[in-house]
Design a protein around this motif. Sequence first.
Motif, PDB file in Angstrom:
ATOM      1  N   VAL A   1       0.327   7.294  -3.659  1.00 57.52           N
ATOM      2  CA  VAL A   1       0.669   8.461  -2.851  1.00 57.52           C
ATOM      3  C   VAL A   1      -0.550   8.912  -2.053  1.00 57.52           C
ATOM      4  N   TYR A   2      -0.306   9.257  -0.784  1.00 65.39           N
ATOM      5  CA  TYR A   2      -1.354   9.793   0.082  1.00 65.39           C
ATOM      6  C   TYR A   2      -0.750  10.882   0.966  1.00 65.39           C
ATOM      7  N   LYS A   3      -1.269  12.097   0.844  1.00 66.75           N
ATOM      8  CA  LYS A   3      -0.772  13.247   1.610  1.00 66.75           C
ATOM      9  C   LYS A   3       0.738  13.413   1.477  1.00 66.75           C
ATOM     10  N   GLY A   4       1.233  13.228   0.278  1.00 68.70           N
ATOM     11  CA  GLY A   4       2.653  13.400   0.014  1.00 68.70           C
ATOM     12  C   GLY A   4       3.524  12.249   0.479  1.00 68.70           C
ATOM     13  N   ARG A   5       2.922  11.179   0.958  1.00 65.80           N
ATOM     14  CA  ARG A   5       3.674  10.028   1.447  1.00 65.80           C
ATOM     15  C   ARG A   5       3.526   8.839   0.496  1.00 65.80           C
ATOM     16  N   TYR A   6       4.631   8.137   0.289  1.00 61.85           N
ATOM     17  CA  TYR A   6       4.603   6.949  -0.574  1.00 61.85           C
ATOM     18  C   TYR A   6       3.979   5.782   0.191  1.00 61.85           C
ATOM     19  N   ILE A   7       3.000   5.141  -0.435  1.00 58.17           N
ATOM     20  CA  ILE A   7       2.285   4.004   0.161  1.00 58.17           C
ATOM     21  C   ILE A   7       2.582   2.748  -0.655  1.00 58.17           C
ATOM     22  N   ASP A   8       2.892   1.670   0.031  1.00 59.01           N
ATOM     23  CA  ASP A   8       3.211   0.409  -0.656  1.00 59.01           C
ATOM     24  C   ASP A   8       2.705  -0.741   0.207  1.00 59.01           C
ATOM     25  N   PHE A   9       1.870  -1.606  -0.361  1.00 64.12           N
ATOM     26  CA  PHE A   9       1.369  -2.708   0.473  1.00 64.12           C
ATOM     27  C   PHE A   9       1.002  -3.946  -0.329  1.00 64.12           C
ATOM     28  N   GLU A  10       0.929  -5.036   0.410  1.00 63.00           N
ATOM     29  CA  GLU A  10       0.536  -6.341  -0.110  1.00 63.00           C
ATOM     30  C   GLU A  10      -0.814  -6.713   0.503  1.00 63.00           C
ATOM     31  N   ALA A  11      -1.633  -7.438  -0.236  1.00 70.58           N
ATOM     32  CA  ALA A  11      -2.941  -7.855   0.261  1.00 70.58           C
ATOM     33  C   ALA A  11      -3.053  -9.376   0.160  1.00 70.58           C
ATOM     34  N   LYS A  12      -3.384 -10.013   1.281  1.00 74.79           N
ATOM     35  CA  LYS A  12      -3.487 -11.469   1.322  1.00 74.79           C
ATOM     36  C   LYS A  12      -4.732 -11.885   2.095  1.00 74.79           C
ATOM     37  N   GLU A  13      -5.278 -13.029   1.733  1.00 73.21           N
ATOM     38  CA  GLU A  13      -6.405 -13.569   2.485  1.00 73.21           C
ATOM     39  C   GLU A  13      -6.236 -15.062   2.702  1.00 73.21           C
ATOM     40  N   THR A  14      -6.883 -15.571   3.737  1.00 75.92           N
ATOM     41  CA  THR A  14      -6.794 -16.983   4.071  1.00 75.92           C
ATOM     42  C   THR A  14      -8.132 -17.489   4.571  1.00 75.92           C
ATOM     43  N   ARG A  15      -8.365 -18.787   4.411  1.00 76.05           N
ATOM     44  CA  ARG A  15      -9.574 -19.416   4.945  1.00 76.05           C
ATOM     45  C   ARG A  15      -9.317 -19.982   6.341  1.00 76.05           C
ATOM     46  N   ASN A  16      -8.080 -19.911   6.799  1.00 78.53           N
ATOM     47  CA  ASN A  16      -7.780 -20.319   8.168  1.00 78.53           C
ATOM     48  C   ASN A  16      -8.495 -19.379   9.137  1.00 78.53           C
ATOM     49  N   THR A  17      -8.854 -19.890  10.288  1.00 78.62           N
ATOM     50  CA  THR A  17      -9.541 -19.053  11.273  1.00 78.62           C
ATOM     51  C   THR A  17      -8.694 -18.768  12.508  1.00 78.62           C
ATOM     52  N   SER A  18      -7.624 -19.544  12.718  1.00 76.89           N
ATOM     53  CA  SER A  18      -6.822 -19.385  13.937  1.00 76.89           C
ATOM     54  C   SER A  18      -5.424 -18.835  13.696  1.00 76.89           C
ATOM     55  N   SER A  19      -5.003 -18.763  12.429  1.00 79.57           N
ATOM     56  CA  SER A  19      -3.663 -18.262  12.137  1.00 79.57           C
ATOM     57  C   SER A  19      -3.564 -17.840  10.674  1.00 79.57           C
ATOM     58  N   PHE A  20      -2.488 -17.092  10.370  1.00 81.04           N
ATOM     59  CA  PHE A  20      -2.251 -16.668   8.991  1.00 81.04           C
ATOM     60  C   PHE A  20      -0.927 -17.253   8.528  1.00 81.04           C
ATOM     61  N   PRO A  21      -0.945 -18.169   7.533  1.00 86.95           N
ATOM     62  CA  PRO A  21       0.273 -18.833   7.072  1.00 86.95           C
ATOM     63  C   PRO A  21       1.252 -17.855   6.407  1.00 86.95           C
ATOM     64  N   LEU A  22       2.508 -17.910   6.812  1.00 87.13           N
ATOM     65  CA  LEU A  22       3.527 -17.047   6.226  1.00 87.13           C
ATOM     66  C   LEU A  22       3.909 -17.472   4.811  1.00 87.13           C
ATOM     67  N   LYS A  23       3.495 -18.679   4.411  1.00 86.37           N
ATOM     68  CA  LYS A  23       3.785 -19.129   3.052  1.00 86.37           C
ATOM     69  C   LYS A  23       3.053 -18.285   2.017  1.00 86.37           C
ATOM     70  N   ASN A  24       2.089 -17.478   2.466  1.00 88.73           N
ATOM     71  CA  ASN A  24       1.371 -16.585   1.557  1.00 88.73           C
ATOM     72  C   ASN A  24       2.258 -15.437   1.077  1.00 88.73           C
ATOM     73  N   PHE A  25       3.388 -15.235   1.749  1.00 88.86           N
ATOM     74  CA  PHE A  25       4.316 -14.178   1.362  1.00 88.86           C
ATOM     75  C   PHE A  25       5.576 -14.761   0.752  1.00 88.86           C
ATOM     76  N   HIS A  26       6.322 -13.905   0.050  1.00 91.66           N
ATOM     77  CA  HIS A  26       7.617 -14.284  -0.493  1.00 91.66           C
ATOM     78  C   HIS A  26       8.677 -13.406   0.156  1.00 91.66           C
ATOM     79  N   GLU A  27       9.869 -13.934   0.291  1.00101.92           N
ATOM     80  CA  GLU A  27      10.929 -13.187   0.974  1.00101.92           C
ATOM     81  C   GLU A  27      11.236 -11.868   0.277  1.00101.92           C
ATOM     82  N   HIS A  28      11.194 -11.867  -1.073  1.00100.25           N
ATOM     83  CA  HIS A  28      11.514 -10.627  -1.777  1.00100.25           C
ATOM     84  C   HIS A  28      10.476  -9.536  -1.489  1.00100.25           C
TER      85      HIS A  28
END
Length: 203
Positions: free
Chosen positions: A92-119
């Motif tokens: 919670v921040y200032k009464g607002r619900y916060i929800d996030f995912e954190a990902k990192e990659t060693r790629n330098t030109s793009s971020f692979p979507l395989k790092n995420f799951h559909e759910h």
Amino acid sequence: MAFHYPNGRKFLSKPKEIQNRLPKKMSYSNRGKTLEDDLNETNKYYLANGIAVIHKKPTPIQIVNVHYPKRSAAVIKEAYFKQASTTDYNGVYKGRYIDFEAKETRNTSSFPLKNFHEHQVIHMNNVVSQGGIAFVIIRFSLTDDLYLMEAVHLSSFWQRMKEGGRKSISLTEVIENSWKIPLGFQPRIDYIKVIDLLIKEHE
């Protein structure tokens, strides 16, 4: 103790002989800490200074084999990492619900979507539909560049992939659809400043 991923593959830590060969001195931008380490320290700073209450969600583990060498002690011999149901962090921040995912990659030109799951994408969309703030923090580890991308943009790139499009987000697309998070000292990743901008933009 043996841990297994949901697909049955064993979780193996780095052998000690490999760990001993790692360089002892590291630059400020590559201190050997993961994105998770930096975010955990940042969240501790937010909590200690009354800024926000945000925590990492615990990873669910299923215990399948326990050894009892003594009546008063139990030793877990085998366990499995369960499939995570949602995202990495919430709070919670200032009464607002916060929800996030954190990902990192060693790629330098793009971020692979395989790092995420559909759910995870579905979950973040559900959070947004209820008035919460959902996003992903993306780190390009070789350059130490960090970006905060709102769930609505991640969802559009995910949908593009499902429709047969590219399976990654180009660096240009990340830059155009995200907020750059500057690195600092205390806190290391001050993403709350970006959330302030998001709140102002959506008001």
